[in-house]
Write a protein that holds these residues in place. Structure first.
Motif, PDB file in Angstrom:
ATOM      1  N   PHE A 252      20.965 -31.577  12.417  1.00 33.32           N
ATOM      2  CA  PHE A 252      20.434 -32.348  11.291  1.00 33.32           C
ATOM      3  C   PHE A 252      21.332 -33.533  10.941  1.00 33.32           C
ATOM      4  O   PHE A 252      21.154 -34.152   9.900  1.00 33.32           O
ATOM      5  CB  PHE A 252      20.274 -31.457  10.059  1.00 33.32           C
ATOM      6  CG  PHE A 252      19.115 -30.497  10.149  1.00 33.32           C
ATOM      7  CD1 PHE A 252      17.856 -30.864   9.705  1.00 33.32           C
ATOM      8  CD2 PHE A 252      19.282 -29.240  10.693  1.00 33.32           C
ATOM      9  CE1 PHE A 252      16.784 -29.990   9.792  1.00 33.32           C
ATOM     10  CE2 PHE A 252      18.220 -28.354  10.790  1.00 33.32           C
ATOM     11  CZ  PHE A 252      16.971 -28.730  10.339  1.00 33.32           C
ATOM     12  N   ARG A 253      22.275 -33.857  11.799  1.00 36.86           N
ATOM     13  CA  ARG A 253      23.212 -34.929  11.489  1.00 36.86           C
ATOM     14  C   ARG A 253      22.659 -36.291  11.869  1.00 36.86           C
ATOM     15  O   ARG A 253      21.902 -36.439  12.830  1.00 36.86           O
ATOM     16  CB  ARG A 253      24.546 -34.699  12.205  1.00 36.86           C
ATOM     17  CG  ARG A 253      25.306 -33.491  11.673  1.00 36.86           C
ATOM     18  CD  ARG A 253      26.694 -33.402  12.252  1.00 36.86           C
ATOM     19  NE  ARG A 253      27.411 -32.263  11.700  1.00 36.86           N
ATOM     20  CZ  ARG A 253      28.672 -31.956  11.986  1.00 36.86           C
ATOM     21  NH1 ARG A 253      29.343 -32.717  12.834  1.00 36.86           N
ATOM     22  NH2 ARG A 253      29.258 -30.917  11.443  1.00 36.86           N
ATOM     23  N   GLU A 254      23.082 -37.276  11.101  1.00 40.93           N
ATOM     24  CA  GLU A 254      22.739 -38.662  11.388  1.00 40.93           C
ATOM     25  C   GLU A 254      23.910 -39.325  12.100  1.00 40.93           C
ATOM     26  O   GLU A 254      25.061 -38.914  11.927  1.00 40.93           O
ATOM     27  CB  GLU A 254      22.453 -39.431  10.095  1.00 40.93           C
ATOM     28  CG  GLU A 254      21.315 -38.874   9.267  1.00 40.93           C
ATOM     29  CD  GLU A 254      21.175 -39.604   7.944  1.00 40.93           C
ATOM     30  OE1 GLU A 254      21.917 -40.582   7.728  1.00 40.93           O
ATOM     31  OE2 GLU A 254      20.332 -39.189   7.128  1.00 40.93           O
ATOM     32  N   LEU A 277      20.418 -39.508  16.545  1.00 38.89           N
ATOM     33  CA  LEU A 277      19.402 -38.625  15.988  1.00 38.89           C
ATOM     34  C   LEU A 277      18.086 -38.848  16.706  1.00 38.89           C
ATOM     35  O   LEU A 277      17.628 -39.964  16.895  1.00 38.89           O
ATOM     36  CB  LEU A 277      19.224 -38.921  14.496  1.00 38.89           C
ATOM     37  CG  LEU A 277      18.356 -37.962  13.704  1.00 38.89           C
ATOM     38  CD1 LEU A 277      19.082 -36.644  13.516  1.00 38.89           C
ATOM     39  CD2 LEU A 277      18.013 -38.561  12.353  1.00 38.89           C
ATOM     40  N   LYS A 278      17.456 -37.773  17.147  1.00 41.73           N
ATOM     41  CA  LYS A 278      16.165 -37.873  17.826  1.00 41.73           C
ATOM     42  C   LYS A 278      15.093 -38.254  16.818  1.00 41.73           C
ATOM     43  O   LYS A 278      14.920 -37.591  15.809  1.00 41.73           O
ATOM     44  CB  LYS A 278      15.822 -36.541  18.499  1.00 41.73           C
ATOM     45  CG  LYS A 278      14.488 -36.584  19.246  1.00 41.73           C
ATOM     46  CD  LYS A 278      14.184 -35.239  19.872  1.00 41.73           C
ATOM     47  CE  LYS A 278      12.828 -35.286  20.579  1.00 41.73           C
ATOM     48  NZ  LYS A 278      12.469 -33.978  21.170  1.00 41.73           N
ATOM     49  N   LYS A 353      24.351 -40.482   5.716  1.00 39.53           N
ATOM     50  CA  LYS A 353      23.815 -40.291   4.367  1.00 39.53           C
ATOM     51  C   LYS A 353      22.948 -39.034   4.258  1.00 39.53           C
ATOM     52  O   LYS A 353      21.892 -39.050   3.636  1.00 39.53           O
ATOM     53  CB  LYS A 353      22.990 -41.521   3.945  1.00 39.53           C
ATOM     54  CG  LYS A 353      23.737 -42.853   4.017  1.00 39.53           C
ATOM     55  CD  LYS A 353      24.807 -42.946   2.965  1.00 39.53           C
ATOM     56  CE  LYS A 353      25.416 -44.333   2.869  1.00 39.53           C
ATOM     57  NZ  LYS A 353      26.187 -44.719   4.042  1.00 39.53           N
ATOM     58  N   GLU A 354      23.375 -37.933   4.849  1.00 39.06           N
ATOM     59  CA  GLU A 354      22.547 -36.728   4.835  1.00 39.06           C
ATOM     60  C   GLU A 354      22.313 -36.197   3.425  1.00 39.06           C
ATOM     61  O   GLU A 354      21.183 -35.824   3.071  1.00 39.06           O
ATOM     62  CB  GLU A 354      23.188 -35.626   5.692  1.00 39.06           C
ATOM     63  CG  GLU A 354      23.165 -35.880   7.176  1.00 39.06           C
ATOM     64  CD  GLU A 354      24.393 -36.614   7.668  1.00 39.06           C
ATOM     65  OE1 GLU A 354      24.562 -36.731   8.897  1.00 39.06           O
ATOM     66  OE2 GLU A 354      25.194 -37.082   6.821  1.00 39.06           O
ATOM     67  N   MET A 355      23.356 -36.120   2.611  1.00 34.41           N
ATOM     68  CA  MET A 355      23.197 -35.585   1.262  1.00 34.41           C
ATOM     69  C   MET A 355      22.359 -36.517   0.381  1.00 34.41           C
ATOM     70  O   MET A 355      21.539 -36.057  -0.421  1.00 34.41           O
ATOM     71  CB  MET A 355      24.571 -35.350   0.622  1.00 34.41           C
ATOM     72  CG  MET A 355      25.367 -34.240   1.290  1.00 34.41           C
ATOM     73  SD  MET A 355      24.547 -32.643   1.118  1.00 34.41           S
ATOM     74  CE  MET A 355      25.581 -31.621   2.193  1.00 34.41           C
ATOM     75  N   THR A 356      22.543 -37.814   0.536  1.00 33.47           N
ATOM     76  CA  THR A 356      21.714 -38.765  -0.198  1.00 33.47           C
ATOM     77  C   THR A 356      20.251 -38.606   0.191  1.00 33.47           C
ATOM     78  O   THR A 356      19.355 -38.594  -0.664  1.00 33.47           O
ATOM     79  CB  THR A 356      22.175 -40.202   0.089  1.00 33.47           C
ATOM     80  OG1 THR A 356      23.575 -40.325  -0.208  1.00 33.47           O
ATOM     81  CG2 THR A 356      21.403 -41.202  -0.743  1.00 33.47           C
ATOM     82  N   ASP A 405      18.731 -45.657   4.370  1.00 35.23           N
ATOM     83  CA  ASP A 405      17.650 -46.205   5.190  1.00 35.23           C
ATOM     84  C   ASP A 405      16.677 -45.082   5.526  1.00 35.23           C
ATOM     85  O   ASP A 405      16.979 -44.200   6.315  1.00 35.23           O
ATOM     86  CB  ASP A 405      18.219 -46.818   6.471  1.00 35.23           C
ATOM     87  CG  ASP A 405      17.169 -47.600   7.250  1.00 35.23           C
ATOM     88  OD1 ASP A 405      15.968 -47.433   6.944  1.00 35.23           O
ATOM     89  OD2 ASP A 405      17.548 -48.365   8.154  1.00 35.23           O
ATOM     90  N   ILE A 406      15.494 -45.123   4.917  1.00 35.66           N
ATOM     91  CA  ILE A 406      14.523 -44.043   5.106  1.00 35.66           C
ATOM     92  C   ILE A 406      13.994 -44.004   6.531  1.00 35.66           C
ATOM     93  O   ILE A 406      13.555 -42.950   7.015  1.00 35.66           O
ATOM     94  CB  ILE A 406      13.366 -44.186   4.096  1.00 35.66           C
ATOM     95  CG1 ILE A 406      12.524 -42.905   4.068  1.00 35.66           C
ATOM     96  CG2 ILE A 406      12.500 -45.397   4.424  1.00 35.66           C
ATOM     97  CD1 ILE A 406      11.471 -42.884   2.992  1.00 35.66           C
ATOM     98  N   ASN A 407      14.053 -45.124   7.254  1.00 32.94           N
ATOM     99  CA  ASN A 407      13.518 -45.171   8.617  1.00 32.94           C
ATOM    100  C   ASN A 407      14.460 -44.546   9.643  1.00 32.94           C
ATOM    101  O   ASN A 407      14.018 -44.220  10.752  1.00 32.94           O
ATOM    102  CB  ASN A 407      13.207 -46.616   9.007  1.00 32.94           C
ATOM    103  CG  ASN A 407      12.104 -47.208   8.159  1.00 32.94           C
ATOM    104  OD1 ASN A 407      11.015 -46.657   8.061  1.00 32.94           O
ATOM    105  ND2 ASN A 407      12.393 -48.335   7.520  1.00 32.94           N
ATOM    106  N   THR A 408      15.724 -44.390   9.310  1.00 36.72           N
ATOM    107  CA  THR A 408      16.681 -43.805  10.262  1.00 36.72           C
ATOM    108  C   THR A 408      17.338 -42.536   9.742  1.00 36.72           C
ATOM    109  O   THR A 408      18.206 -41.990  10.404  1.00 36.72           O
ATOM    110  CB  THR A 408      17.784 -44.829  10.604  1.00 36.72           C
ATOM    111  OG1 THR A 408      18.481 -45.196   9.392  1.00 36.72           O
ATOM    112  CG2 THR A 408      17.201 -46.079  11.241  1.00 36.72           C
ATOM    113  N   CYS A 409      16.936 -42.068   8.565  1.00 34.31           N
ATOM    114  CA  CYS A 409      17.562 -40.874   7.992  1.00 34.31           C
ATOM    115  C   CYS A 409      17.154 -39.625   8.779  1.00 34.31           C
ATOM    116  O   CYS A 409      16.201 -39.650   9.559  1.00 34.31           O
ATOM    117  CB  CYS A 409      17.183 -40.715   6.522  1.00 34.31           C
ATOM    118  SG  CYS A 409      15.449 -40.284   6.257  1.00 34.31           S
ATOM    119  N   TYR A 410      17.863 -38.528   8.566  1.00 34.09           N
ATOM    120  CA  TYR A 410      17.627 -37.324   9.363  1.00 34.09           C
ATOM    121  C   TYR A 410      16.290 -36.662   9.048  1.00 34.09           C
ATOM    122  O   TYR A 410      15.797 -35.835   9.842  1.00 34.09           O
ATOM    123  CB  TYR A 410      18.782 -36.326   9.173  1.00 34.09           C
ATOM    124  CG  TYR A 410      18.679 -35.435   7.965  1.00 34.09           C
ATOM    125  CD1 TYR A 410      18.150 -34.144   8.062  1.00 34.09           C
ATOM    126  CD2 TYR A 410      19.125 -35.856   6.711  1.00 34.09           C
ATOM    127  CE1 TYR A 410      18.072 -33.306   6.959  1.00 34.09           C
ATOM    128  CE2 TYR A 410      19.041 -35.029   5.606  1.00 34.09           C
ATOM    129  CZ  TYR A 410      18.519 -33.761   5.736  1.00 34.09           C
ATOM    130  OH  TYR A 410      18.432 -32.931   4.633  1.00 34.09           O
TER     131      TYR A 410
END
Length: 473
Positions: A252-254, A277-278, A353-356, A405-410
């Protein structure tokens, strides 16, 4: 209120509120990032990674970032009588340590001096030139040994004295644990590891456990067993960063934000480039997830994800239409912790930014007190506060001034899967029928009775028509 978007290097956008910001600190952070992009640091250099939250993201929840009982590091050193009272306890722990292990304070100061006294200062935004070298080293040794001994006692490696108020009074112990994982209350983790290795006693258990595993074991009991051991402490900056990394599963990491030169230069000094990230929908614009009410009307079931997984390990099973969310405990201990996670990610431009992202997911999902009650009934949320409305307010306030960035987040791929599922009309129509006619046993029985009446009427009509044709024949 006008929002300012300051474009920093490496495609990182931070949304800042003028009422909560000191522009000199932002200027300094931007200047540091520009210098690092032009002149990547060598392995011996140490860019700042322990931040003064007060100068960047501090909002109305100041106590979430400031220690109540014990200060660690220079930011709150000797500030306030409530913190100075702990100095005697910290010195007591150091005296017991050197007596048990057979070293002196001067030996420890000398070892830290050899490691990098100036390097430790560079880990903070402020150089603290008003603290001379001897006082700075003394502070690092006293604070570092206190942290180590505190966790040793928690794990039972070292026995604490009978009547020690730091352990005999549960409320004090809880506040101390909370203070030790605040963003402004940190020492570099490499210094803690150095002191830990140099102060190991004759206890066999100490040779079998690293400092990072010791800390994760202790805090895991407060976090529902959802932490994982980090594979290597090389990437850990400080104790708060250790806890954050332990709560982010590998799948689940970015990827960290930054350029390859910077990551290669820091690979031996504490930073690693994470695997990409896939995301099968990289060319698709990601839409935020909808609230609980809209998801349920679209036929999506919100279920508890079984097992002691990290709360951020959210999944969507498209075939069954199930949104699986691990258990999340929201208490006076965990909420300041999550707030400091978000703060840490926002202060560091290159941080993932996983927690964000996770709290953006929660804030999109939860809008009303009824939403909180629904998740509590499902066993997804444990509410340690008085009301559900308090949880709603805290979840939305935790993201004040933050961005990602919502387009690249996990969670971008999961957002897209949910959006496509909602777009299928059959799912929505069936969910509306189920919600309307199967919501309670009485509505279900009424629907069944109406179905039988309708069926019997239809059958009766068919037989009437058939009998009419037979009579004519």
């Amino acid at each position: 209120m006008v929002q300012l978007n300051i474009q920093l290097p490496f495609y990182s956008m931070i949304s800042l509120n003028p009422s909560n910001i000191q522009f000199e600190s932002i200027r300094r952070m931007a200047q540091q990032e520009i210098e690092l992009s032009v002149h990547p640091p060598t392995q011996t250099e140490c860019p700042s990674f322990i931040f003064n939250v007060s100068s960047v993201l501090e909002n109305d929840h100041r106590m979430s970032y400031k220690p109540q009982l014990v200060s660690i590091g220079p930011y709150h050193h000797n500030r306030g009588d409530h913190l100075r009272m702990m100095e005697n306890h910290k010195q007591r722990y150091l005296d017991n340590l050197v007596r048990r292990v057979g070293v002196t304070e001067e030996d420890l100061r000398g070892q830290i001096r050899e490691v990098m006294e100036q390097g430790i200062r560079n880990c903070y935004w402020s150089p603290f030139n008003h603290i001379n070298q001897n006082d700075f080293l003394q502070m690092v040794v006293v604070d570092g040994c206190f942290v180590i001994e505190f966790f040793r006692m928690h794990e039972g490696i070292v026995r604490y004295s009978t009547g020690d108020p730091l352990f005999s009074i549960l409320s004090i112990n809880n506040i101390l644990l909370r203070d030790l994982i605040l963003a402004e209350n940190q020492l570099p983790f490499k210094i803690l590891e150095h002191l830990y290795d140099k102060t190991k006693g004759r206890e066999p258990r100490e040779d079998q456990i690293t400092l990072s595993k010791l800390i994760v074991r202790v805090l895991n009991r407060r976090l529902n067993g959802s932490m994982n051991f980090v594979q290597s402490s090389q990437s850990v900056k400080h104790l708060l960063d250790l806890v954050r990394q332990s709560l982010i599963p590998i799948n689940f990491r970015e990827p960290r934000q930054g350029n390859d030169n910077f990551d290669r230069a820091r690979s031996n000094g504490g930073f690693h480039q994470l695997p990409p990230l896939k995301n099968d929908n990289s060319n698709v614009r990601t839409n935020p997830i909808r609230g609980i009410h809209d998801l349920r009307r679209a036929g999506i079931q919100i279920c508890l994800k079984e097992g002691n997984e990290s709360p951020i390990a959210v999944e969507f099973k498209r075939k069954r239409g199930k949104l699986l969310i691990p258990k999340l405990e929201l208490t006076d201990f965990t909420f300041p912790l999550f707030r400091n996670f978000v703060c840490l990610e926002q202060c560091s431009v290159r941080s993932s930014k996983e927690m964000t992202t996770f709290f953006f997911f929660l804030s999109s999902l939860i809008h009303t007190e009824q939403d909180v009650d629904y998740l509590c009934k499902k066993g997804i949320i444990f509410n340690g506060f008085d009301t559900g409305s308090a949880v709603v307010s805290l979840i939305h306030e935790i993201l004040a001034g933050a961005s990602f960035d919502i387009n690249t987040c996990y969670l971008s791929e999961m957002f897209n899967k949910v959006d496509r599922y909602r777009g299928r009309r059959l799912h929505t129509e069936f969910a509306i029928f189920k919600h309307t006619y199967c919501n309670t046993p009485w509505t279900f029985l009424s629907a069944v009775a109406a179905f039988f009446i309708l069926t019997s009427t239809l059958i009766s009509a068919v037989f009437t028509v058939l009998s009419y044709y037979r009579r004519d024949n």
